[in-house]
Design an enzyme around this catalytic site. Structure first.
Site, PDB file in Angstrom:
ATOM      1  N   TYR A 128       0.840  -1.203   0.000  1.00  0.00           N
ATOM      2  CA  TYR A 128       0.000   0.000   0.000  1.00  0.00           C
ATOM      3  C   TYR A 128       0.880   1.260   0.000  1.00  0.00           C
ATOM      4  O   TYR A 128       1.721   1.420   0.884  1.00  0.00           O
ATOM      5  CB  TYR A 128      -0.889  -0.049   1.248  1.00  0.00           C
TER       6      TYR A 128
ATOM      7  N   ASP B 279      -1.003  -6.157   9.548  1.00  0.00           N
ATOM      8  CA  ASP B 279      -2.074  -5.217   9.247  1.00  0.00           C
ATOM      9  C   ASP B 279      -3.231  -6.037   8.686  1.00  0.00           C
ATOM     10  O   ASP B 279      -3.165  -6.527   7.552  1.00  0.00           O
ATOM     11  CB  ASP B 279      -1.573  -4.177   8.241  1.00  0.00           C
TER      12      ASP B 279
ATOM     13  N   ILE C  44      -6.551  -5.154   8.277  1.00  0.00           N
ATOM     14  CA  ILE C  44      -7.742  -4.326   8.098  1.00  0.00           C
ATOM     15  C   ILE C  44      -8.720  -4.869   7.060  1.00  0.00           C
ATOM     16  O   ILE C  44      -9.861  -4.439   7.008  1.00  0.00           O
ATOM     17  CB  ILE C  44      -7.394  -2.862   7.758  1.00  0.00           C
TER      18      ILE C  44
END
Lengths: 469, 478
Positions: A145, A230, A232
């Site tokens: 990202y 991460d 999410i």
């Protein structure tokens, strides 16, 4: 003497990247079904817009939560005054239960180990401040990202060293890639403090295999470093293989309450799984009490609004609702992803097989004029300006191979997706139907025009910047 | 090897200060009129609780201000998706307008310069990141809010150098003091990047007069350093003299000022009593700072749900005008009642016209003119008088014997109880003329002045921000 800090005058906020540039173009000419049918369709924004009706119907049925009330009594004053950085206990409980539910209740989380932050953006930065000094490094698998360049590095002074992954094995992490990254850091005199992975992956849309997770656990154990996972997108896993979280692996290997257990930290958020990026709900989960204590204090710089905590604690405590939401949302994501994949296929474009996320990792290598990042940029500009689709070029995600693009599918209506696919098909068709040399002439002319258009628009987006995942 | 960072394991969070320590006593024995009438009354928390009824009336009339009610839900999706760090235009317009009204519409604020942050806490840290590199320094007049040690220094590596103010001239900021601090910084090899002033002042409750403000602006321009004006208490000025903002001074004809040096920190936590909603604002006259702070606001955006509520509320001109007037009125009354009652038992405080607290003068009650004696007295006040007040040393005050006492965070009854306890204590003190030894014995009821790590681990430990056990939201855990 420089009037501003170095941080203020440098580029490490990362916003000159093409990832954000594409949005500027979109902003200038956004597609609208009625008002601007020929505008640019936004496919660079990883938002989940498929399940708002479920949220809205819950709100309609729960007026108390909506209106600052509990049992009919106003609690506005209590909420307005509540700024305790430990967070609303009811909200933390509901949040960890939600996280467990997403993991099939194969693991449980302790509400006392969760720290609330202003979005995952803040969670990631806070973990860097807690775990690393300026000049230390974290290893990240590519592609990753683009926002990480800002979140992990900008104000912290921490460095990112890539773990190069390749299409030859579906971009999975390998032991040799990990070692190579570690050695690269050492050659640069950077002390490695940990590895950060995104699982499910942005931009790949895949979940990590158990083997990869085992590899990571072995690696961080061997090097005695941290692992940040991460997660999410954990609620967006819509087809098999089923999601395996890092905590599950640690549990299965009987590593609970060991040293490595305390070095694994999870980042979570409601921006993707619940589609609520505006509410700024992020979290850090850690088994290290010192990390929890430090991160809790740091959360002062970005607490979650009590108004939001209250609303969401009511929503997430409604177990009937969360169960239904998770199932329906995943089903809709699966359907929508299939539609994108089928549409791409019709245009002769393939993508990485994926089972999660709000996007696909699309393979346009065969459309490149050469196997270079320059060619990728050329192609990208054509897609943005001529095909009028804003998609994200792989280079902005630090992919080591040119030709890959992240294309989002959950942030638009089904009709818009259909239109996008039609445009793409026409575009690919128009390339194929031309003579190769004729195409080359067109390419160079288009390149010039695109460059010119690109240069003009470059000036204006320094005035207006956007910020999305 | 996998140690944590120095920032995480060090003391830079500042929570070992007695400012926060007092709350521990409060936490273990919090006052409740029925359940715990002998408990400790919280007077160390600068909250504004006087206007909630007023605000609630508005909320009842405006259900559409909440995106989750039936009347507001048509905006739910749009709000839920809105994460643009420029902030909602209607939110910025409403806040800019409010800031103008609080300053009597003598200045106008530009909505495009309004940048969000995670409360004023986030705003200060963001400005420190924008304006200074690690190792550089800001000057701050004493006494100052203890949280600045964390907000400006902790993760940024910036230093704070105090500008000492004295009671002899009511703690005014003098040009001499500013120059002295500047020289001191240079002698310590610290490059000064700016001056931070809090106006109205926390903990003093006073405002800066025009001359001082002009002096300050002159100083920073001469030295070419930034000026950060923390104006989070601007609407709490409840009587004359009228508040003068930095934003007004720089417009005056006889003031020469490089606007690129001027920045304001604002928040709705004090003026409106909404600390829980985390609405912080960075307002800068420097375009590059606006741009940078805006990017950094990603780390602490205001929830769109809250932006929507605030935009609705603060766009209602009638409500805002009435609120500002009503708030001033209630603060004035409470302040007058409190200070008058105190003076009746011979307790004085710095003459003040703003803020949610008074700067109480207890120098005559000190055993001797030292900070140790101040701490002893403080322990007596907590353990015997059962009031949590904040000792001046925690605000880096240069002179012992001053205490910050909050008056706006409780109802009338609790205020009456607090006053009667003070009365009793003072009268007893006057009668008994307590010899130093006796005071020492009382002070053996020790309060640990430094927190151990494991204390912090306990979930019942308060955050520096709010009285955890009292919040019904916390008691209602399930």
């Amino acid at each position: 003497m420089g009037l501003l800090s170095r941080k203020a005058t440098c580029n490490s906020h990362g916003q000159d990247s093409s990832y954000f540039l594409g949005w500027q173009e979109y902003e200038k000419n956004p597609y609208d079904e009625v008002k601007n049918h020929r505008g640019i369709i936004q496919m660079g924004l990883a938002e989940n817009q498929l399940s708002f009706d479920l949220l809205e119907s819950w709100l309609a049925k729960n007026p108390d939560a909506a209106g600052f009330k509990r049992d009919g009594q106003s609690i506005f004053k209590e909420l307005a005054l509540f700024q305790d950085y430990h967070g609303l206990p009811a909200f933390k409980k509901a949040l960890v239960d939600f996280m467990a539910e997403i993991r099939g209740n194969k693991v449980t989380f302790d509400p006392n180990r969760i720290v609330l932050t202003a979005g995952a953006t803040s969670a990631n930065e806070t973990l860097m401040f807690c775990l690393a000094e300026q000049g230390d490094a974290f290893l990240l698998p590519t592609p990753y990202y683009p926002g990480f360049d800002r979140d992990l590095k900008w104000r912290t002074g921490v460095e990112i060293v890539p773990i190069e992954c390749s299409s030859s094995n579906r971009f999975q992490i390998t032991a040799s890639a990990l070692e190579e990254a570690y050695e690269q850091a050492q050659r640069k005199n950077l002390r490695v403090k940990g590895v950060l992975v995104t699982n499910p992956s942005n931009p790949l849309g895949t979940t990590m295999t158990r083997d990869e997770l085992d590899l990571l656990v072995n690696f961080i154990t061997d090097k005695e470093i941290h692992l940040i996972s991460d997660e999410i997108y954990s609620g967006t896993v819509f087809s098999s293989p089923a999601y395996v979280s890092i905590v599950e692996v640690l549990k299965d290997r009987n590593l609970e309450n060991t040293q490595v257990w305390e070095r694994v930290h999870i980042v979570y958020s409601l921006s993707k799984d619940l589609g609520l990026p505006g509410f700024r709900v992020g979290a850090i989960y850690s088994n290290d009490p010192i990390v929890v204590a430090a991160a809790t204090k740091m959360s002062s710089f970005g607490l979650v609004s009590s108004q939001t905590q209250y609303l969401l604690s009511a929503m997430l405590s409604d177990k009937k609702f969360t169960k239904e939401y998770i199932a329906k949302n995943q089903k809709r994501l699966r359907k929508r992803q299939s539609k994108l994949v089928a549409g791409l296929e019709k245009a002769g474009i393939g993508c990485l097989e994926s089972n999660a996320g709000l996007f696909c990792w699309v393979d346009m290598r065969h459309l490149l004029s050469s196997d270079t990042f320059e060619a990728e940029m050329e192609l990208w500009k054509r897609i943005v300006y001529d095909v009028k689709l804003n998609i994200s070029p792989g280079s902005s995600c630090h992919c080591s191979e040119p030709g890959w693009f992240r294309v989002c599918f959950a942030n638009m209506s089904e009709d818009t997706l259909t239109l996008a696919m039609q445009r793409l098909k026409s575009f690919v068709g128009s390339i194929a139907s031309n003579d190769r040399s004729h195409q080359e002439m067109k390419n160079s002319r288009r390149k010039l025009r695109s460059k010119w258009v690109f240069r003009l628009s470059f000036q204006s987006f320094h005035d207006r910047e956007q910020d999305e995942r | 090897m996998a140690a944590m960072s120095k920032i995480a394991t060090g003391n830079g969070h500042g929570e070992n200060s007695p400012y926060f320590d007092g709350w521990k006593a409060y936490e273990t024995d919090p006052f409740h009129p029925i359940d715990r009438p002998d408990g400790v009354i919280q007077m160390g928390l600068a909250e504004n609780q006087l206007c909630f009824d007023f605000i609630k009336k508005w909320l009842i009339k405006h259900p559409e201000a909440s995106v989750s009610t039936a009347q507001g839900v048509n905006k739910f999706k749009e709000m839920a998706l809105f994460q643009d760090y420029h902030g909602m235009p209607e939110f910025r317009r409403a806040v800019a307008k409010f800031m103008g009204k609080v300053r009597g519409d003598r200045v106008k604020f530009d909505p495009d310069r309004i940048v969000m942050s995670g409360g004023a806490t986030g705003a200060h840290e963001t400005l420190a990141f924008c304006l200074a590199d690690p190792g550089e320094a800001f000057l701050v007049p004493t006494p100052y809010y203890p949280g600045f040690d964390r907000d400006l220094k902790w993760r940024t590596g910036v230093e704070l150098v105090p500008v000492h103010c004295e009671s002899s001239n009511n703690f005014k900021i003098t040009r001499d003091a500013l120059e002295a601090a500047y020289v001191k910084a240079q002698e310590a090899n610290l490059r000064v990047k700016g001056l931070l002033i809090t106006n109205p002042s926390n903990p003093l409750g006073t405002i800066l007069d025009r001359d001082t403000l002009k002096n300050v602006v002159g100083f920073i321009n001469e030295k070419n350093i930034h000026l950060i004006g923390d104006e989070i208490y601007a609407a709490t000025v409840f009587m004359e003299p009228e508040f003068v903002s930095i934003s007004e001074i720089i417009e005056e004809d006889d003031v020469e000022c490089n606007r690129d040096l001027i920045h304001i920190v604002y928040s709705l936590s004090k003026d409106m009593g909404f600390p829980g909603f985390r609405v912080g604002i960075v307002y800068s006259y420097n375009d590059a700072v606006v741009s940078c702070a805006r990017k950094m606001s990603s780390f602490g955006l205001v929830s769109s749900q809250t932006q929507h509520l605030i935009a609705s509320m603060l766009s209602d001109d009638d409500f805002v005008d009435d609120f500002i007037a009503e708030s001033k009125n209630l603060l004035f009354k409470r302040h007058k009642y409190f200070t008058r009652s105190l003076s009746q038992v011979g307790i004085g405080s710095l003459k003040s016209n703003a803020g949610l607290f008074i700067w109480m003068d207890l120098r005559r009650l000190l055993r001797e003119k030292t900070f140790e004696a101040e701490m002893e007295l403080w322990r007596v006040i907590i353990n015997e008088v059962k009031l949590n007040v904040s000792p001046g040393s925690s605000f880096h005050c240069h002179e012992p014997g001053w205490f910050r006492v909050c008056f706006a965070n409780m109802d009338d009854n609790t205020m009456a109880v607090a006053l009667s306890r003070i009365r009793t204590f003072v009268l007893k003190n006057n009668e008994a003329m307590v010899p130093p030894r006796k005071l020492c014995r009382l002070s053996s009821l020790k309060l640990s002045l430094s927190r151990r790590m494991d204390d912090l681990m306990s979930p019942s430990i308060l955050s520096p921000h709010s009285p955890l056990p009292q919040s019904p939201l916390v008691r209602a855990r399930n």
